[in-house]
Design an enzyme around this catalytic site. Sequence first.
Site, short mmCIF file in Angstrom:
data_model
loop_
_atom_site.label_atom_id
_atom_site.label_comp_id
_atom_site.label_asym_id
_atom_site.label_seq_id
_atom_site.Cartn_x
_atom_site.Cartn_y
_atom_site.Cartn_z
N GLU A 69 4.19 18.30 13.41
CA GLU A 69 3.51 19.45 12.84
C GLU A 69 4.25 20.79 13.02
O GLU A 69 4.08 21.69 12.21
CB GLU A 69 2.11 19.58 13.47
CG GLU A 69 1.19 18.39 13.20
CD GLU A 69 0.82 18.27 11.73
OE1 GLU A 69 0.67 19.31 11.07
OE2 GLU A 69 0.75 17.13 11.24
N SER A 120 -5.09 -20.14 -4.39
CA SER A 120 -5.18 -20.53 -5.80
C SER A 120 -5.91 -19.52 -6.67
O SER A 120 -5.82 -19.59 -7.90
CB SER A 120 -5.87 -21.89 -5.92
OG SER A 120 -5.07 -22.90 -5.37
#
Length: 855
Positions: free
Chosen positions: A130, A406
Amino acid sequence: MDKPTRHPSTPQTKPRESKQSQNKGPKKKKFNARKLIMGSIIAAIVAVICATGIYIVVIMSGFKILDANIDKIVSTTESTLIYAQEEGKDKDGKDKPATEISKIYRGENRESVNIKDVPERLRQAFIATEDRRFNEHSGVDLRAIGRALVTDIIHMSAVEGGSTITQQLAKNVFLSSEKTAFRKGTEMSIAFALDERFTKDEILEKYLNRIFFGSNAYGIKAAAKVYFGKSNLNELEVWEMATLAALPKAPSRYSPLTHPDLSKERRAVVLRLMTDQGYITEAERAKAAAVDYMPPTTGSTGTKEYASFVDYVVNEAEDMYGIEEDELLTKGYRIYTTMNIKAQQTIEQTYATPSFFQKDAADGQKIQSSMVILDNKTGGIMGLIGGRDYKTKGFSRVYSKRQPGSSFKPIAVYAPALDSGKYTPYSLLDDTQTSFGSYTPQNYDRQTHGQVTMFEAVKKSYNLAPVWLLSKMGVGTGTAFANKLGTTLNPQKDQNLAIALGGLTDGVSPLQMASAYSAFANQGSQNKTHAILRITDAQGKEIAAYKPEKKQVMQPSTAYYMTLLLQGVVETGGTGVKAKFNRPVAGKTGSTGLDIKGIEQYDRDVWFVGYTPEWTAAVWEGFDKVDSKHYVTVGSGSTAAIFKEVMSLSLKDKPVTNFVKPANVNDLKEPPSGIADVTAVYVPETKQVKITWTTLGDKVSYQLFRKGASEAEARMVVQTPKSQIEDTTVNSGETYQYYVVPLETDSNTPGAKSNVVTVVIPKDDSLPNGGIPSPSSSVSPSPSPGNGGINPNPSPSPSGKPVPSISPGASIKPGTGTETGPSPTPNPSISPKPSPTPTPLPVNKPNDEKPKNGD
């Protein structure tokens, strides 16, 4: 003596010009360097005096604000209300009334910590991220501001910010979030005052105790509890510290609970900054960057009705409309959502019923699950749940990416095949090839099934057929289609045939799967998934509103044919029969097998993704962390049953509708009827096998398949329009099986396999091999067109034209049924036939579930 007087005569000189004449025309002034220098000095002095005055005013203003508000605590001004606002009209033609479903506000989840109890590495993580010059500047980093201005000018937009930790503290404690030059100046003035009044440690302490970390956590200590379940900050590891330091930039976006992938990416940025600034070593960085986040078992802030949906709304408000959660907790907004209350309540009631789920593990850990329901026409979220016993701001599994098994076949294989126009649901696929280079998939029953239609392959969830089909289309075709539907694949690691069975590098989330399948239900058109319709302030003024986003991701015919295929999955004999209820339903099961020795027959993840004409739903079930004690034993029948329960009850009061065939889409032609009277007789006089059957008409041709006793699979040896064939390539002492597949010539649509007939060839020295059975009875040598070993036209045809035969072993191209190709040769199996005993399914595992490689 007098001087003589001089009398003027002719003028001796020119008369003087008048003053008026002298002033005509411009007169150049001399450059005075001295005056310029003096003026510049005076201007500089004035500028310095003005700047000093402004600086004094700014500083004094900052001190004044600081002194007046030093003990200021931001209080909740008004709660934000969330409503269920279903789209549509009531019986009187008016908009359906909104129903309040939740209220959010700033809570008390804030704990203070002394800077002495904050480990040095944790402080460094925030400073590196920061404000790298935090210990050097005086509250405002003029160098960073200058750099940010240059960057913004270069990019012609606000690309880089220059706010320091001190400025962020000033903004969060004393100022509103409005973005104006005046507010920025005030922020800087307070920052100067804070830096003058407090030490760096005191400023950092106040910042870490005040900053908002998302998930209703204010302050570093509360955040450590919520995200990691740790009260003692000294117990945090480097990767956890970097994760916390990554949050202030965008708490909702980088929350590891809701967006673990984005959180990990942002964590990597923080770790790189810490390394570059000398706070950690490269080895520490690499180790911390590789850790995968796992949510704590405790640390959530409590339960709340509709908690999963409300949390999703809060995240969407920030992601789509830029409204931060901190603002939502204080501004008194009114948020109108797409929630269907009945659907949401049904989901939560179902998920609160243990009988729908696998029993708890031996250590008491519950199997987890999540579900999402979307409106096909709008993309609106009808309901969702992030897990069993989900708690507010908990780990939402609707975002969690898992292996789809699947259930991914329609997305990566079948839909792109149909969309190409080269295949139909009746196209023949090869379910015999068991090795594709180094990749060797298996069917769930460990058997092959020969040539099968796409209908059968989808319904039975065969594995070899879709892998073979993807190998024919090309992996790039499958990945491109999947990406288009929003199920984005890894561009480097997913370029392989495993994606046909849902073997993905990163996996997919229930949200992504539901969105992809909704396009099948909506004639190929996909709407953007959303939960928010509009947001207003407390006075009703609109702040934001959803703008419909719709795109055509496949042809309408593809979506329609895919729906026909997926409807077969829930019919008797299909893998998703447990999802069927009294409405039109289409869908697909999915499971991913374990790779843990001794329990390979069980699963890591199980799915059911399906839809009715109105809604699409995705259901996932599994453990957050899979190991030898935590895995799925119930199969995808469990997810199919949850789908049925929730969807049937949620749609109970809505009129039943049917899937609609899109305009300009041709009806799907039925294949020719099967043949049941094939006969085969060995004729000793001609040493041939004579095969005959009843013709099905002029527009049907026939594919003859033969299998020798030593062959694993039957092979197609000829295609002919005739209904009688003589096989002259038989071997002495061999046993053969024959069957016929009819083919509709206009659409190249195959029919069902005929009855199977067996012929035993007696030992005869005049036949090939002299009475010694051949190890392989495949036809050889290949007959020439029109005659050869297999003779489809033993007597002259009425037209007198010989009918050419296809060389034995030639392959039939799926989708055409007539084109030959070199590889792979279709090897359809026949039934009955000698085969190994299938691997038995595990005890307590339903027969519609598959132990490996999808289902």
